[in-house]
Design a protein around this motif. Structure first.
Motif, PDB file in Angstrom:
ATOM      1  N   PHE A  56      38.805 -33.043  54.980  1.00 36.43           N
ATOM      2  CA  PHE A  56      37.944 -32.186  53.956  1.00 36.43           C
ATOM      3  C   PHE A  56      37.869 -31.012  54.432  1.00 36.43           C
ATOM      4  CE2 PHE A  56      34.006 -30.792  52.340  1.00 36.43           C
ATOM      5  CZ  PHE A  56      33.917 -31.050  50.890  1.00 36.43           C
ATOM      6  N   ILE A  57      38.114 -29.989  53.251  1.00 40.65           N
ATOM      7  CA  ILE A  57      37.869 -28.782  53.593  1.00 40.65           C
ATOM      8  C   ILE A  57      37.083 -28.184  52.314  1.00 40.65           C
ATOM      9  CG2 ILE A  57      38.942 -26.236  53.492  1.00 40.65           C
ATOM     10  CD1 ILE A  57      41.349 -27.474  54.724  1.00 40.65           C
ATOM     11  N   GLU A  58      36.013 -27.527  52.578  1.00 38.95           N
ATOM     12  CA  GLU A  58      35.268 -26.744  51.508  1.00 38.95           C
ATOM     13  C   GLU A  58      35.726 -25.081  51.503  1.00 38.95           C
ATOM     14  OE1 GLU A  58      30.833 -27.894  50.884  1.00 38.95           O
ATOM     15  OE2 GLU A  58      30.889 -26.019  52.054  1.00 38.95           O
ATOM     16  N   TYR A  59      36.074 -24.763  50.351  1.00 38.64           N
ATOM     17  CA  TYR A  59      36.293 -23.424  50.118  1.00 38.64           C
ATOM     18  C   TYR A  59      35.613 -22.822  49.171  1.00 38.64           C
ATOM     19  CZ  TYR A  59      39.157 -19.324  48.631  1.00 38.64           C
ATOM     20  OH  TYR A  59      39.711 -18.124  48.183  1.00 38.64           O
ATOM     21  N   GLN A  60      35.276 -21.167  49.748  1.00 35.56           N
ATOM     22  CA  GLN A  60      34.430 -20.628  48.919  1.00 35.56           C
ATOM     23  C   GLN A  60      35.371 -19.138  48.953  1.00 35.56           C
ATOM     24  OE1 GLN A  60      30.446 -20.159  50.369  1.00 35.56           O
ATOM     25  NE2 GLN A  60      29.676 -18.970  48.834  1.00 35.56           N
ATOM     26  N   THR A  61      35.274 -18.450  47.886  1.00 40.80           N
ATOM     27  CA  THR A  61      35.684 -17.144  47.552  1.00 40.80           C
ATOM     28  C   THR A  61      34.444 -16.159  47.653  1.00 40.80           C
ATOM     29  OG1 THR A  61      37.415 -17.440  46.057  1.00 40.80           O
ATOM     30  CG2 THR A  61      36.784 -15.409  46.250  1.00 40.80           C
ATOM     31  N   LEU A  62      34.174 -15.362  48.735  1.00 43.33           N
ATOM     32  CA  LEU A  62      33.263 -14.389  48.977  1.00 43.33           C
ATOM     33  C   LEU A  62      33.354 -13.282  48.206  1.00 43.33           C
ATOM     34  CD1 LEU A  62      32.838 -14.591  52.938  1.00 43.33           C
ATOM     35  CD2 LEU A  62      31.648 -16.116  50.971  1.00 43.33           C
ATOM     36  N   SER A  63      34.498 -12.722  47.749  1.00 46.50           N
ATOM     37  CA  SER A  63      34.677 -11.446  47.499  1.00 46.50           C
ATOM     38  C   SER A  63      36.245 -11.363  46.770  1.00 46.50           C
ATOM     39  CB  SER A  63      33.778 -10.328  47.894  1.00 46.50           C
ATOM     40  OG  SER A  63      34.599 -10.002  48.982  1.00 46.50           O
ATOM     41  N   VAL A  64      36.459 -10.545  46.074  1.00 49.03           N
ATOM     42  CA  VAL A  64      37.779  -9.772  45.710  1.00 49.03           C
ATOM     43  C   VAL A  64      37.713  -8.376  45.534  1.00 49.03           C
ATOM     44  CG1 VAL A  64      39.910 -10.000  44.269  1.00 49.03           C
ATOM     45  CG2 VAL A  64      38.360 -12.135  44.663  1.00 49.03           C
ATOM     46  N   ASN A  65      38.476  -7.784  46.068  1.00 48.80           N
ATOM     47  CA  ASN A  65      38.422  -6.315  46.048  1.00 48.80           C
ATOM     48  C   ASN A  65      39.604  -5.820  45.094  1.00 48.80           C
ATOM     49  OD1 ASN A  65      38.537  -3.193  46.545  1.00 48.80           O
ATOM     50  ND2 ASN A  65      37.553  -3.724  48.534  1.00 48.80           N
ATOM     51  N   THR A  66      39.464  -5.559  43.937  1.00 49.54           N
ATOM     52  CA  THR A  66      40.400  -5.188  43.078  1.00 49.54           C
ATOM     53  C   THR A  66      41.101  -3.883  43.427  1.00 49.54           C
ATOM     54  OG1 THR A  66      38.819  -6.039  41.043  1.00 49.54           O
ATOM     55  CG2 THR A  66      40.680  -4.643  40.653  1.00 49.54           C
ATOM     56  N   GLN A 181      41.980 -33.152  51.534  1.00 51.09           N
ATOM     57  CA  GLN A 181      41.529 -32.774  50.055  1.00 51.09           C
ATOM     58  C   GLN A 181      40.648 -31.622  50.464  1.00 51.09           C
ATOM     59  OE1 GLN A 181      38.328 -35.323  48.542  1.00 51.09           O
ATOM     60  NE2 GLN A 181      37.826 -36.266  50.306  1.00 51.09           N
ATOM     61  N   VAL A 182      40.329 -30.929  49.274  1.00 50.47           N
ATOM     62  CA  VAL A 182      39.738 -29.594  49.269  1.00 50.47           C
ATOM     63  C   VAL A 182      38.892 -29.345  48.050  1.00 50.47           C
ATOM     64  CG1 VAL A 182      41.731 -28.221  48.147  1.00 50.47           C
ATOM     65  CG2 VAL A 182      39.856 -27.044  49.673  1.00 50.47           C
ATOM     66  N   ARG A 183      37.841 -28.805  48.364  1.00 55.89           N
ATOM     67  CA  ARG A 183      36.983 -28.717  47.127  1.00 55.89           C
ATOM     68  C   ARG A 183      36.191 -27.311  47.198  1.00 55.89           C
ATOM     69  NH1 ARG A 183      31.244 -29.468  46.112  1.00 55.89           N
ATOM     70  NH2 ARG A 183      30.709 -29.888  48.359  1.00 55.89           N
ATOM     71  N   SER A 184      36.285 -26.641  45.971  1.00 50.23           N
ATOM     72  CA  SER A 184      35.868 -25.229  45.675  1.00 50.23           C
ATOM     73  C   SER A 184      34.457 -25.260  45.270  1.00 50.23           C
ATOM     74  CB  SER A 184      36.644 -24.511  44.788  1.00 50.23           C
ATOM     75  OG  SER A 184      36.262 -23.227  44.499  1.00 50.23           O
ATOM     76  N   ILE A 185      33.732 -24.310  45.893  1.00 41.13           N
ATOM     77  CA  ILE A 185      32.176 -24.182  45.449  1.00 41.13           C
ATOM     78  C   ILE A 185      31.772 -22.709  45.104  1.00 41.13           C
ATOM     79  CG2 ILE A 185      31.459 -26.172  47.031  1.00 41.13           C
ATOM     80  CD1 ILE A 185      30.636 -23.999  49.152  1.00 41.13           C
ATOM     81  N   ASP A 186      30.736 -22.654  44.304  1.00 44.46           N
ATOM     82  CA  ASP A 186      30.347 -21.193  44.088  1.00 44.46           C
ATOM     83  C   ASP A 186      31.442 -20.444  43.511  1.00 44.46           C
ATOM     84  OD1 ASP A 186      28.689 -19.087  43.631  1.00 44.46           O
ATOM     85  OD2 ASP A 186      28.571 -18.500  45.497  1.00 44.46           O
TER      86      ASP A 186
END
Length: 417
Positions: A56-66, A181-186
């Motif tokens: 199991f992997i829990e993925y989260q995007t903290l920020s995207v610098n355009t 498996q992986v799950r995206s949060i926030d």
């Protein structure tokens, strides 16, 4: 008495030995025994390989610098592996699992292959070891990823960025990852939205998380696109202002300066030229050209309506032309002088009337010439307005169609070779 004392001594000896056995088979004794094995290197079989299972992997995007096209991510992973040297006999130590300090045994190191910087930290100071040598542990990874997000359709941009995960291997001794498996949060991070996160393979030994990113178009639409549309629309409406007086020219200059301010705002938010440079840059450039062209044409037509000529200067040897007001004043003074002389010298009615008619005829000719100049300039102004309006509408339809429909392709896997 002697036999009784011997019996008591025997009981003490038996009970003491039993206490020692109980102490040696406790969890603490088991943990100390496993720690004493000093298993700080990777478990090695005959092939010098190790299989690491990541259920199991829990993925989260903290920020995207355009601006810099950097993706900051956080991953929390559960990992399992088997170390035969950490197994024990349950008949000797009747426990299925025991907790060990994480710094006392070997643990695999996970990293993001395409990450500019990657840091892995243990989720706790202890890990769980089972009697068969299987180890359960949790880690979290912070990674800054260089992902060239496709911004061609900005502000309707969306793309899929890979987050490649691998373990450190040395030479012939390798570790293999098996991801489940992986799950995206926030999913919401400022102007960007994380739509999904799927596990994929580029090759059998290359695992990555495909992260679907899409920009929230409402903010850039309100701050960038909508102002450009409104400024161009205001420039269209400014043709309703008269050519005389200079009011229209001043208004168009104000529009150009306002647009330059939004152009600076665009440069501060979007990156430089790349494989798929944002087409909104071309949109801003075309709008600026249209505004400047409209301003220059308006100035030229104002000069044409006033003087009937597009010659902006005269040679130095030629005398400076007199204005129409000066000519009118001179003619009036001459007429008054003639009238005054005619009253003093005698009746010269015929000559005086001729001069009056000539003067009035000159004024009428000048007024007619002004009207013709103004009508000619106004006709050119209407022709340019129709051309400007048709071209502007066609351009906006084509530009927004390209923004919404065209897809530019970017190779996100050039870090693998």
């Amino acid at each position: 008495m002697k036999s009784a004392s011997l019996f008591v001594a025997f009981l003490i000896l038996v009970l003491g030995s039993r206490n020692v056995d109980l102490t040696c088979t406790s969890r603490r004794c088991l943990a100390e025994m496993l720690i004493a094995r000093n298993m700080l290197s990777m478990p090695q079989d005959e092939n010098c390989s190790l299989l690491i299972y990541v259920p199991f992997i829990e993925y989260q995007t903290l920020s995207v610098n355009t601006r810099t096209l950097r993706l900051n991510s956080r991953l929390r992973a559960m990992i399992k592996w088997t170390d035969p040297q950490l197994a024990w006999d349950t008949s000797e130590y009747p426990y299925d699992a025991v907790m060990l300090p994480v710094d006392k045994i070997w643990t695999p190191m996970l990293q993001v292959t395409n990450g500019i910087s990657t840091s892995m930290e243990h989720d706790s100071n202890d890990l769980l070891v089972y009697s068969n040598g299987t180890v359960d542990h949790k880690v979290h990874i912070n990674a800054e990823i260089n992902c060239e997000v496709n911004l061609f359709n900005y502000p309707f941009a969306g793309d899929e960025c890979p987050v490649a995960i691998e373990t450190l291997s040395n030479g012939d001794c390798i570790t293999s990852l098996v991801l489940d498996q992986v799950r995206s949060i926030d999913g919401s991070t400022g102007d960007w939205q994380t739509n999904y996160a799927y596990l994929k393979k580029k090759r059998e030994d290359r695992n990555f998380i495909a992260v679907g990113l899409k920009i929230s178009w409402s903010s850039p639409l309100m701050t960038l696109l909508l102002p450009t549309i409104l400024i161009v629309l205001a420039d269209f409406v400014s043709f309703a202002l008269p050519l005389d007086g200079g009011g229209r020219n001043g208004f168009k200059v104000t529009l150009v300066l306002s647009f330059v301010m939004f152009l600076n705002l665009l440069n501060s938010q979007l990156p430089g030229d790349g494989e798929c440079s944002p087409i909104i840059r071309i949109h801003f450039c075309v709008c600026l050209v249209l505004l400047v062209l409209s301003m220059l044409v308006s100035m030229v037509l104002t000069r044409l309506a006033h003087d009937g000529s597009l010659i902006f200067f005269h040679l130095l040897k030629q005398p400076a032309p007199q204005s129409s007001e000066d000519i009118e004043e001179k003619d009036e003074e001459e007429l008054k002088a003639d009238i005054h002389i005619a009253q003093l010298d005698g009746p010269e009615d015929v000559q005086m009337l001729r001069k009056v008619v000539k003067f009035l005829q000159g004024l009428e000719d000048k007024q007619s010439q002004k009207e013709r100049n103004h009508m000619f300039a106004d006709k050119l102004d209407k022709i340019f307005f129709l051309f400007y309006l048709v071209f502007g509408i066609i351009y906006l339809v084509i530009m927004f169609g390209i923004m919404a429909a065209y897809r530019c392709t970017v190779d996100h896997f050039n870090f693998w070779y």
